[in-house]
Write a protein that holds these residues in place. Structure first.
Motif, PDB file in Angstrom:
ATOM      1  N   THR A 223      -1.491  -3.428  -3.593  1.00 39.04           N
ATOM      2  CA  THR A 223      -1.592  -1.989  -4.081  1.00 39.04           C
ATOM      3  C   THR A 223      -3.276  -1.901  -4.400  1.00 39.04           C
ATOM      4  O   THR A 223      -4.072  -3.224  -4.327  1.00 39.04           O
ATOM      5  N   HIS A 224      -4.020  -1.028  -4.039  1.00 36.45           N
ATOM      6  CA  HIS A 224      -5.671  -0.502  -4.510  1.00 36.45           C
ATOM      7  C   HIS A 224      -5.433   0.016  -5.304  1.00 36.45           C
ATOM      8  O   HIS A 224      -6.706   0.116  -5.532  1.00 36.45           O
TER       9      HIS A 224
ATOM     10  N   ARG B  30      -0.649   5.419   0.236  1.00 34.42           N
ATOM     11  CA  ARG B  30      -2.145   5.580   1.009  1.00 34.42           C
ATOM     12  C   ARG B  30      -2.470   6.196   1.558  1.00 34.42           C
ATOM     13  O   ARG B  30      -3.757   6.918   1.593  1.00 34.42           O
TER      14      ARG B  30
ATOM     15  N   THR C 251      -5.109  11.177  -3.410  1.00 35.52           N
ATOM     16  CA  THR C 251      -5.244   9.452  -4.163  1.00 35.52           C
ATOM     17  C   THR C 251      -3.796   9.482  -5.369  1.00 35.52           C
ATOM     18  O   THR C 251      -3.240   9.087  -5.678  1.00 35.52           O
TER      19      THR C 251
ATOM     20  N   GLY D  99      -0.521   9.400  -4.382  1.00 36.57           N
ATOM     21  CA  GLY D  99      -0.138   8.491  -3.821  1.00 36.57           C
ATOM     22  C   GLY D  99      -0.253   7.421  -4.864  1.00 36.57           C
ATOM     23  O   GLY D  99       1.332   6.759  -5.576  1.00 36.57           O
TER      24      GLY D  99
ATOM     25  N   SER E 154     -12.592  -3.557  -4.957  1.00 29.81           N
ATOM     26  CA  SER E 154     -11.554  -3.258  -4.019  1.00 29.81           C
ATOM     27  C   SER E 154     -12.388  -3.674  -2.976  1.00 29.81           C
ATOM     28  O   SER E 154     -12.185  -4.631  -1.719  1.00 29.81           O
TER      29      SER E 154
ATOM     30  N   GLU F 184       0.664  -1.125   0.176  1.00 26.16           N
ATOM     31  CA  GLU F 184       0.079  -0.318   0.388  1.00 26.16           C
ATOM     32  C   GLU F 184       0.652   1.386   0.335  1.00 26.16           C
ATOM     33  O   GLU F 184       0.153   2.312   0.906  1.00 26.16           O
TER      34      GLU F 184
END
Length: 902
Positions: free
Chosen positions: A764-765, A734, A738, A741, A807, A731
């Motif tokens: 990661t998202h 994060r 947004t 990141g 997600s 991550e």
């Protein structure tokens, strides 16, 4: 660092306090950085600010004794017999304690006058890194004192020498590092106390780094000049040159000397049996920085507990020395494939010999901690139980040696350890067995630890002490026969001591020959007469001093036995190390057998291929609940590759991404420490450096946010990782806006791919990152397999190729217990946001969507009835035959896929 400095009364006030308090003030002034345990009879007393600190720390009553400058003197005390318990608590809080004992007999002080004060002196400084008592130490954890010194190697560069000494076992290691690797070295050694010179402590940057370790820090004076440092080492080890220790650097020599100076200061005349310093070669072990050790919870969980850590999960050792060696190997996994294979050979040998393994572990379990018992004896702090520990430990070592030394199929590591275990002459074990009683006191001054008939003079003295009544009764019978009367009695009082008493008439007879040659008249009473004899007088003298003489004789025996033990010091240390090696190999084999672990193949390539890998701690936890762990593969490089793959792992929270990342790092550590691993198959090219950035927390003390901590750790990875490194990132980016990141994560992946070329797992998202596979050839996409069942997310904990399409954050929020109206509102906003990406800006949504506060929560809808639910409800598992159950399962699968039954 704990500031346990307790200011004593001013020296100019000495004349206004009692002689005893004047003595206290003088001794306290010489030890200003310690709490002073001042011996008064059966108590250690503390005064002034020391008493206030100890009272709060120990929860004991604060009283007062006398006055100083018109004010009451605060005082508290602890019983001498329970001092270890209180010391343990004070040391655990980071305090240092000066133990002040009476150094003369009170009777000698009285000869100088009734108001004379018994002489006292500090006999020892107790600090976190210099304790030796069993009750103050963790059996399976080393208790290292770490000394750091630095020397300048160029105008802009310093080199840091690191000396780690464990006086409880005699281990003494040296290493050298640059400033960037200093924190990693401290984390590897995990000391109980750190000592540094003035120059290092006055450097704000270094002081902050040291304070962040939360380890007790002891700033000392300036580093000794090179010549002085070398002389200090030569004097301590009684050698004419340091050449035999290897090519020590100036920094290593300075650190070693600093450790020796501190040890000599705290032990006050006692000399710990440190082994010759052993240089720790950089590059010989996998380098793991402090943040990675913490993230992976190798020895402590993130909350600071041992339970739940990797070491707690894998430690099946049965000896304290084995537990310490296992922790040492876990802290420093090897990088030499041949040495790794040799360790794994020993594990494989014991795994293939279950009966021999069980027998060996049973013998090892009977072996106490001989290394620490030996150290206490060398320091003069040992007791009878330490001698017994050496007796039992050396007996176990001899039995283990005899059972393993000549096995034809045993690997070299096992044979060598078995040989070393048997180096101590059996005569020493036999001597200790003959000398020590079955029941032993804790302290030698309690006496009663020498076996009957071992020392004739002691037996005779004990007879006078313990059997005085029988001896007196025997004399009374003999004297009655000589005097010719049964009325003779031997009595005792404080004035005459022992005497013979007879009736008046018999006494008159005993005044005349031949009785007057045997009996000596002492006193005439109204109806009785009292006599003595030379024999009775001598017996009285013997009985009066028998207890003291018995103890003195026992202490002489103790000293002889201790000297015999110390004479075999090198053999005993070798035996202790050998038992630890055998214990670790057998314990890891037991672990592999119990949990179905397999032997990894570790070589010099870049390969990283794991089939069916599992997280050892999570799997153990699930097993306790009767649940199974889902194993997963991981391929980050083939044998022919010269650089690693970057696997981008996507999927919802709670699906197992972090577990997957961590388990592969732990498998690499376990493999290179010489253990079997939780996997169906594992092949690993040596990992020289391991980096993990999994989770982060605020560092408020240094003004760092969670995101700042994350960026600092990521920067360390990008600046240090190479093509033989293993990198785990979770991550990244994060913690900020947004797009910020995403941009940072994007650039980080590109850097890892093009410059670092490390084997990398990147969770990661940011699903946009999965598109980088079109640009970066060594990038692959992995995802956590999940399914959505009627709006409920189901985690399958399987890692498959591909990328996640979403997600599942809202589904996870529902599982976490968010109110249903909040979940529903989130779904509405999500739908609008996703639509807004195609047709409208976010601002329009803010303007058009109703506020959360006025959005009415819809009434709960009844669960929908569908064909699948009806089919499941109709099943009665207990009434189904195996064939019918199989048919029902196929029918349910067809309903799930939308098929109609023909």
């Amino acid at each position: 660092m704990s500031n346990s400095v307790a200011k004593a009364a001013p020296r100019d006030a000495d004349t206004r306090v009692t002689p005893m308090m004047a003595q206290y003030v003088e001794i306290k002034a010489a030890n200003p950085d310690c709490l002073l345990f001042y011996r008064m009879g059966d108590f250690y007393e503390l005064f002034f600010a020391d008493a206030e600190i100890a009272s709060r720390a120990l929860g004991i009553v604060l009283t007062k004794r006398g006055k100083h400058l018109g004010d009451d003197i605060p005082m508290c005390g602890v019983p001498v017999e329970r001092a270890d318990d209180y010391l343990q608590r004070l040391i655990g809080l980071g305090h240092r304690v000066a133990v002040c004992e009476q150094t003369e007999d009170p009777a000698e002080a009285r000869k100088r006058g009734n108001k004379s004060v018994v002489q006292r002196g500090v006999v020892r400084l107790v600090t976190p890194g210099t304790i030796t008592e069993d009750r103050l130490l963790e059996p399976g954890r080393a208790n290292a004192l770490l000394a750091i010194a630095r020397v300048r190697v160029s105008e802009a560069e310093w080199s840091y020498g690191i000396a780690a000494a464990d006086i409880s076992t005699g281990a003494f290691t040296l290493s050298e590092a640059g400033e960037s690797a200093l924190a990693a070295e401290i984390a590897r050694i995990e000391p109980s106390e750190i000592i540094v010179g003035e120059a290092i402590w006055s450097d704000d940057r270094l002081r902050r780094m040291l304070e962040e370790t939360r380890i007790a820090i002891a700033p000392v004076g300036r580093d000794a000049p090179d010549g002085s440092a070398e002389r200090r080492l030569m004097d301590y080890f009684a050698v004419a040159t340091l050449d035999g220790f290897g090519a020590l650097s100036r920094a290593e020599t300075a650190a070693a000397a600093a450790a020796i100076v501190y040890i000599e200061r705290t032990q006050i005349g006692a000399k710990p049996p440190l082994g010759f310093p052993v240089r720790f070669r950089r590059g010989a072990t996998m380098e793991i920085d402090a943040a990675t050790r913490a993230n992976l919870e190798l020895t402590r969980t993130l909350s600071g507990h041992r339970d739940g850590s990797l070491i707690a999960c894998i430690d099946m050792s049965v000896t304290p020395a084995g537990g310490r060696l296992l922790a040492e190997r876990l802290a420093g996994p090897l990088t030499d494939p041949a040495e790794i294979a040799a360790r794994a050979d020993a594990v494989a040998f014991f795994l293939g010999e279950p009966e021999l393994r069980a027998q060996t572990r049973a013998k090892l379990k009977a072996a106490p901690d001989i290394a620490r018992s030996f150290s206490r004896l060398a320091l003069g702090r040992g007791g009878p139980r330490d001698l017994a520990a050496l007796r039992d430990g050396l007996r176990a070592a001899r039995e283990v040696s005899q059972s393993l030394a000549h096995l034809p199929d045993a690997p070299s590591h096992v044979v060598a350890a078995a040989r070393d275990a048997g180096l101590v002459p059996p005569t020493l074990v036999d001597l200790l067995t003959q000398a020590l009683a079955d029941e032993l006191p804790l302290n030698r001054r309690d006496g009663g630890f020498v076996r009957k008939e071992f020392e004739p003079a002691l037996d005779e003295t004990r007879a006078l002490r313990d059997e005085s009544r029988r001896v007196i009764a025997g004399l009374q019978t003999r004297y009655s026969e000589i005097a010719g009367t049964r009325q003779l009695r031997i009595k005792h009082n404080n004035f005459l001591g022992f005497f013979i008493e007879v009736q008046q008439a018999q006494g008159e007879k005993m005044l005349r020959p031949p009785f007057d040659t045997e009996f000596i008249h002492r006193q005439t009473m109204a109806d009785a007469m009292r006599f003595s004899t030379r024999e009775l007088g001598e017996l009285e003298s013997k009985i009066a001093s028998a207890a003291d003489r018995a103890l003195a004789l026992e202490l002489e025996v103790f000293d002889r036995l201790a000297a015999g033990v110390l004479a075999q010091g090198e053999a005993i240390k070798a035996a202790s190390a050998a038992l630890a090696c055998i214990d670790v190999a057998a314990a890891l084999a037991e672990l592999a057998a119990a949990r179905d672990w397999t032997r990894p193949m570790v070589d010099a390539s870049h390969v990283f291929s794991i089939e069916g890998g599992r997280h050892p701690v999570v799997e153990a936890s699930l097993k306790q609940r009767g649940e199974a762990f889902v194993g997963n593969d991981c391929l980050l490089a083939q044998a022919t590759d010269q650089a690693g793959l970057i696997a981008v792992v996507t999927g919802p929270n709670m699906a197992g991404k972090s577990t997957y990342l961590r388990q592969n790092a732990l498998i690499a550590i376990l493999a290179q420490m010489g253990s079997f691993v939780p996997a169906a198959e594992a092949r690993i090219g040596v990992v020289d450096r391991l980096f993990s950035r999994v989770g982060a927390a605020d560092d408020l003390a240094r003004g760092r946010s969670t995101f700042m901590v994350e960026m600092v750790e990521t920067a360390a990875i990008l600046n240090q990782a190479g093509d033989r490194s293993l990198v785990i990132l979770d991550e990244i980016g994060r913690g900020t806006a947004t797009f910020d990141g995403l941009s940072i994560a994007w650039a980080t992946i590109e850097s890892l791919h093009e410059r670092n070329r490390s084997r990398t797992l990147f969770a990661t998202h940011f699903h946009e990152l999965t598109q980088l596979t079109k640009k970066l050839p060594r990038l692959v996409n992995l995802t956590m397999r999940v399914t959505d069942w009627n709006g409920q997310v189901v985690f399958l904990h399987e890692v498959v190729k591909g990328a996640a399409d979403r997600s599942y954050g809202i589904q996870v929020a529902r599982l976490a217990g968010l109110p249903q109206d909040v979940v529903d509102r989130a779904q509405t906003i999500l739908a609008e946001l996703e639509a807004g990406e195609r047709r409208a800006p976010v601002q329009r949504m803010i303007d058009d969507l109703p506020l959360f506060a006025v959005a009415a929560a819809p009434p709960p809808a009844p669960p929908k009835a569908d064909a699948l639910r009806q089919a499941l409800d109709a099943l009665s598992p207990d009434e189904l035959s195996p064939r019918a159950a199989l048919d029902a399962l196929y029918a349910i699968k067809r309903l799930r896929s939308g098929e109609t039954e023909r």
